[in-house]
Scaffold this motif. Structure first.
Motif, mmCIF file in Angstrom:
data_model
loop_
_atom_site.group_PDB
_atom_site.id
_atom_site.type_symbol
_atom_site.label_atom_id
_atom_site.label_comp_id
_atom_site.label_asym_id
_atom_site.label_seq_id
_atom_site.Cartn_x
_atom_site.Cartn_y
_atom_site.Cartn_z
ATOM 1 N N PHE A 44 0.833 -1.209 0.000
ATOM 2 C CA PHE A 44 0.000 0.000 0.000
ATOM 3 C C PHE A 44 0.869 1.259 0.000
ATOM 4 O O PHE A 44 0.657 2.179 -0.796
ATOM 5 C CB PHE A 44 -0.926 0.003 1.212
ATOM 6 N N TRP A 45 1.867 1.291 0.917
ATOM 7 C CA TRP A 45 2.711 2.468 1.006
ATOM 8 C C TRP A 45 3.593 2.634 -0.227
ATOM 9 O O TRP A 45 3.863 3.745 -0.667
ATOM 10 C CB TRP A 45 3.578 2.403 2.275
ATOM 11 N N GLN A 46 4.031 1.502 -0.800
ATOM 12 C CA GLN A 46 4.837 1.574 -2.010
ATOM 13 C C GLN A 46 4.029 2.173 -3.162
ATOM 14 O O GLN A 46 4.499 3.048 -3.894
ATOM 15 C CB GLN A 46 5.331 0.175 -2.399
ATOM 16 N N THR A 47 2.779 1.729 -3.291
ATOM 17 C CA THR A 47 1.902 2.256 -4.345
ATOM 18 C C THR A 47 1.603 3.737 -4.114
ATOM 19 O O THR A 47 1.625 4.549 -5.053
ATOM 20 C CB THR A 47 0.582 1.467 -4.386
ATOM 21 N N THR A 48 1.349 4.094 -2.850
ATOM 22 C CA THR A 48 1.061 5.493 -2.511
ATOM 23 C C THR A 48 2.264 6.382 -2.825
ATOM 24 O O THR A 48 2.114 7.486 -3.361
ATOM 25 C CB THR A 48 0.696 5.616 -1.027
#
Length: 318
Positions: A44-48
C-alpha cells in the motif's frame, strides 16, 4: 569515573544484547507471520509513494521540501496546537491535571508565549529551512534518497536506531558546550528563560544554538546513511514531536516521560542529553537521581498523575 564507564558499558551491552536476542527469536519463530503481515501495508505504502512521486513528476527539490519541511512542520504545529490550547485556557483538564511543575504556566504568560511562537517560527523559516538546501545536495549525491522503491520496514528500524544514537551524542556535547559560561550568557540563556517550559519552547532558542544543538544533530544521521526522503520525513516528524513532549510540561499517560528534560530547565546543570546514557556516564544526572522527579521518570501507564502518586517533598518542590 572508570566504574561509571563500566556501568554504562554494561547497561548498553545488556540493552543491545537483549534486543538482539529478542530480534533473533522473533525472526526465527514468527518470520512467516511478520512477512505476511507486512506485505499488504508495504504494498500500500509503495503504491502510494509512486503515485506521489509521479504526481510531482519526479521533481526532487519539491519532493524533498515537502518531506523534510512541510510534513515535519505540520506535525510540530498540529501537536503543539493542542498543547497551546491547554496552556492558554487551562482546558481540557485531562491534559492540565498532568502538569509537572504545579502552579507554573497556569495559565501561561501570553506575552512570553507570543515571543516564543515568533522565535520558533523565525528559527523554522530562516534557520531550519535554509539548512535544508545543503542537505538536499548531500542527499542527491547519495543517489538513493529519491528512489522509487521505499526502504524496507526492517531497514527503517535500523536507521531509526542509528539516527537516535547520533542525535544523542551530538546533542549532549553541543548542549554542554552552550552551557559554557561564555556561550551561555550570549546564546543559551535565551532558551532557559523558560524554567517551566512548554512544547513550543523546544525550538525557542538563539539562531546559533538552533543550528548546532537543534538542527544538526537531527540532520546528521540521515546525511550519513543517505536515507530515503520518506525515512527523513518520518524521522524529522518524530524528532520534533519528541522534543515537544520533552518540553511540554505535562507528564501525559502513555507518552514518553518529559521529567528528565523538565528537570534540566528547572536546575540548569543536570540532564543535558536525550536518552540519559551520556548523562549517567559523565555524572550529570546525579542530583536528578536523588529526587522524586527521577522516580516519576517513566511512562505513565494509568490515569492518576504521577505528581499525585509521587509528590515532591516541600523543599524539593521549591
Amino acid at each position: 569515573q572508570e566504574e561509571k564507564l563500566w556501568d554504562a558499558l554494561r547497561i548498553t551491552a545488556y540493552v543491545f544484547s537483549t534486543g538482539l536476542l529478542v530480534f533473533t527469536a522473533l525472526v526465527n519463530s514468527v518470520s512467516w507471520f511478520v512477512q505476511n503481515f507486512w506485505d499488504t501495508p508495504g504494498q500500500f505504502w509503495q503504491t502510494t509513494w509512486l503515485k506521489f512521486y509521479y504526481h510531482y513528476e519526479g521533481d526532487e527539490w519539491t519532493i524533498f521540501l515537502l518531506g523534510a519541511a512541510l510534513v515535519p512542520g505540520l506535525a510540530f504545529w498540529c501537536f503543539n496546537g493542542v498543547l497551546l490550547v491547554a496552556d492558554v485556557t487551562g482546558k481540557p483538564t485531562f491534559i492540565t491535571r498532568y502538569r509537572i511543575q504545579l502552579g507554573k504556566n497556569d495559565p501561561v504568560d501570553t506575552k512570553k508565549l507570543r515571543q516564543a511562537i515568533y522565535t520558533a517560527l523565525c528559527n523554522q523559516f530562516f534557520v531550519s529551512f535554509p539548512m535544508l538546501v545543503p542537505m538536499f545536495y548531500v542527499m542527491q549525491w547519495w543517489g538513493s534518497t529519491f528512489s522509487k522503491e521505499l526502504p524496507t520496514f526492517q531497514w527503517f528500524l535500523v536507521e531509526l536506531s542509528i539516527f537516535t544514537l547520533v542525535e544523542e551524542v551530538l546533542f549532549y556535547y553541543s548542549h554542554r558546550l552552550v552551557h559554557h559560561p561564555v556561550l551561555y550568557k550570549h546564546i543559551h540563556k535565551k532558551h532557559h528563560e523558560w524554567t517551566a517550559p512548554i512544547g513550543v519552547v523546544s525550538v525557542y532558542a538563539h539562531p546559533v544554538e538552533h543550528i548546532i544543538s537543534n538542527t544538526l544533530p537531527v540532520m546528521t544521521g540521515p546525511m550519513i546513511l543517505g536515507s530515503h526522503i520518506v525515512s527523513i520525513a518520518v524521522w524529522f516528524s518524530l524528532a520534533l514531536i519528541t522534543t515537544s513532549i520533552s518540553h511540554c510540561g505535562y507528564h501525559l499517560p502513555f507518552l514518553p516521560s518529559p521529567e528528565f528534560h523538565d528537570f534540566h530547565h528547572l536546575k540548569f546543570n543536570q540532564c543535558y542529553g536525550v536518552l540519559g546514557v551520556l548523562d549517567y556516564l559523565h555524572g550529570t544526572d546525579t542530583v536528578f537521581r536523588q529526587t522524586n522527579a527521577y522516580k516519576r521518570h517513566k511512562v505513565l501507564l494509568g490515569f492518576t498523575p504521577l505528581s499525585e502518586s509521587i509528590p515532591d517533598a516541600p523543599k524539593e518542590a521549591e
